[in-house]
Design an enzyme around this catalytic site. Structure first.
Site, PDB file in Angstrom:
ATOM      1  N   LYS A 195      16.984  -6.304 -13.444  1.00  0.00           N
ATOM      2  CA  LYS A 195      16.800  -7.887 -14.048  1.00  0.00           C
ATOM      3  C   LYS A 195      17.958  -8.256 -14.834  1.00  0.00           C
ATOM      4  CE  LYS A 195      11.836  -8.217 -14.084  1.00  0.00           C
ATOM      5  NZ  LYS A 195      10.616  -8.446 -15.211  1.00  0.00           N
ATOM      6  N   ARG A 221      11.775  -1.192  -9.415  1.00  0.00           N
ATOM      7  CA  ARG A 221      10.892  -2.046  -9.194  1.00  0.00           C
ATOM      8  C   ARG A 221      11.005  -2.157  -7.598  1.00  0.00           C
ATOM      9  NH1 ARG A 221      13.914  -3.451 -13.839  1.00  0.00           N
ATOM     10  NH2 ARG A 221      12.494  -4.197 -15.462  1.00  0.00           N
ATOM     11  N   HIS A 223      13.702  -1.388 -19.335  1.00  0.00           N
ATOM     12  CA  HIS A 223      13.263  -2.575 -19.978  1.00  0.00           C
ATOM     13  C   HIS A 223      14.115  -2.907 -21.230  1.00  0.00           C
ATOM     14  CE1 HIS A 223       8.790  -0.796 -19.434  1.00  0.00           C
ATOM     15  NE2 HIS A 223       9.246  -1.945 -18.314  1.00  0.00           N
ATOM     16  N   HIS A 244       4.094  -1.737  -7.467  1.00  0.00           N
ATOM     17  CA  HIS A 244       4.297  -1.687  -9.198  1.00  0.00           C
ATOM     18  C   HIS A 244       3.265  -0.445  -9.757  1.00  0.00           C
ATOM     19  CE1 HIS A 244       6.744  -3.682 -12.068  1.00  0.00           C
ATOM     20  NE2 HIS A 244       5.832  -3.684 -12.920  1.00  0.00           N
ATOM     21  N   TYR A 299       2.600   2.292 -22.408  1.00  0.00           N
ATOM     22  CA  TYR A 299       2.307   3.560 -21.449  1.00  0.00           C
ATOM     23  C   TYR A 299       2.047   4.669 -22.368  1.00  0.00           C
ATOM     24  CZ  TYR A 299       4.617   1.258 -17.485  1.00  0.00           C
ATOM     25  OH  TYR A 299       4.814   0.374 -16.467  1.00  0.00           O
ATOM     26  N   ARG A 308       5.430   2.535 -10.116  1.00  0.00           N
ATOM     27  CA  ARG A 308       6.218   2.284 -11.171  1.00  0.00           C
ATOM     28  C   ARG A 308       5.222   2.914 -12.476  1.00  0.00           C
ATOM     29  NH1 ARG A 308      10.899   0.094 -13.264  1.00  0.00           N
ATOM     30  NH2 ARG A 308      10.577  -1.434 -15.302  1.00  0.00           N
TER      31      ARG A 308
END
Length: 313
Positions: free
Chosen positions: A186, A162, A285, A259, A294, A262
């Site tokens: 995150k 990210r 994730h 992004h 995806y 990514r």
């Protein structure tokens, strides 16, 4: 100022997110903005209000004013998430007996398939040859600024990290011996991402040139501003990526952001047969559901293969 208690409580909640929950700077800023907007609305509309007076009707009214301003469903859902976290915090503190959010329903978001750059476009970036120039002009200049920008693209595409993770990437987190980088994602969760010898060499060259080119640069982080030596900031990276993708027509997509790289990383992996669980781990994730988006490109590729190869297609 009216509602001093609410503003004070909001500040304690936001500090809790930043210091104890370790939310990222970007997320904390979004939550702070949402809380400020909500309390400003409550103050302007209802005057002096205590926490227990806030009802689901007030909250719905605030959300409806946002929707009247053409705020997207995704943004409204983020505001709902902010208030859910706030009232959950208040519940744990024993300040309320029930959250008014139980009667607030989030609007449905239409699922948009993530855009990505095709392999031809990425090959142009990697080979540093503009696909729209008749004279085969270069994309990245051969100076420290150009090499900084080129490495930004390489790291984005080869690792799928990210924007916030790239900016925060520290030099010592790049392990050239084991060919990995350690990324702080995150929720302050770290993950290891493999890199190849070529990228590791590019990073080492960049580190050496940074020391030769700049004085007094910020030593902890890997990427610094090519002129000031200070840590990169989000807008600089965003505008840099958008400029290159636009000027050299690398993609026809309207949204040209970090992004997108990514998304491209993940799509190219799945299109070439990568295990979805492995892609999930590489992207950081929390659940497989976030990664499954995806697979649409993989399915599209399978349909094309089927159409070309099957006698009954």
């Amino acid at each position: 100022m009216l509602n001093e208690e609410l503003y004070s409580l909001s500040e304690r909640f936001l500090t809790h997110l930043e210091l104890e929950k370790r939310y990222s700077e970007h997320t904390s800023r979004a939550y702070r903005s949402d809380m400020s907007q909500f309390l400003s609305f409550i103050t302007a509309k209802f005057g002096r209000t205590i926490l227990t007076d806030i009802s689901h009707i007030m909250i719905r009214e605030w959300l409806s004013t946002n929707m009247d301003k053409s705020v997207t469903a995704k943004s409204v859902n983020r505001k709902i998430s902010t208030l859910k976290s706030f009232f959950k915090y208040c519940l744990r503190q024993g300040l309320i007996k029930q959250s008014p959010m139980v009667k607030v329903i989030s609007p449905k978001i239409s699922k948009r398939l993530p855009g990505f750059i095709d392999e031809k476009g990425m090959r142009a970036l990697e080979e540093n040859v503009s696909p729209v120039s008749l004279t085969s002009s270069i994309i990245f200049t051969d100076d420290f600024e150009g090499r900084t920008h080129r490495l930004i693209f390489e790291v984005f595409y080869q690792t799928g990290i990210r924007l916030s993770e790239l900016i925060g990437l520290e030099e010592f987190k790049v392990d050239k011996r084991n060919l990995t980088i350690k990324v702080l994602g995150k929720g302050s969760k770290e993950r290891l991402i493999p890199i190849n010898n070529a990228l590791a060499a590019l990073i080492e060259d960049y580190k050496s040139e940074k020391r030769a080119h700049l004085e007094g640069f910020e030593e902890k982080v890997l990427f610094v501003h090519p002129h000031t030596g200070k840590k990169l900031y989000s807008k600089y990276v965003y505008l840099t990526v958008r400029r290159y993708l636009t000027e050299h027509q690398i993609t026809t997509l309207k949204k040209k952001s970090p992004h997108l790289l990514r998304h491209t990383f993940a799509t190219h992996l799945t299109n070439n047969g990568a295990d979805l669980n492995a892609v999930k781990e590489l992207l950081g994730h929390a659940s497989l559901a976030a990664t499954q988006v995806y697979t649409h490109n993989t399915i599209g590729k399978l349909k094309e293969v089927h159409k070309q190869a099957h006698p009954k297609a």
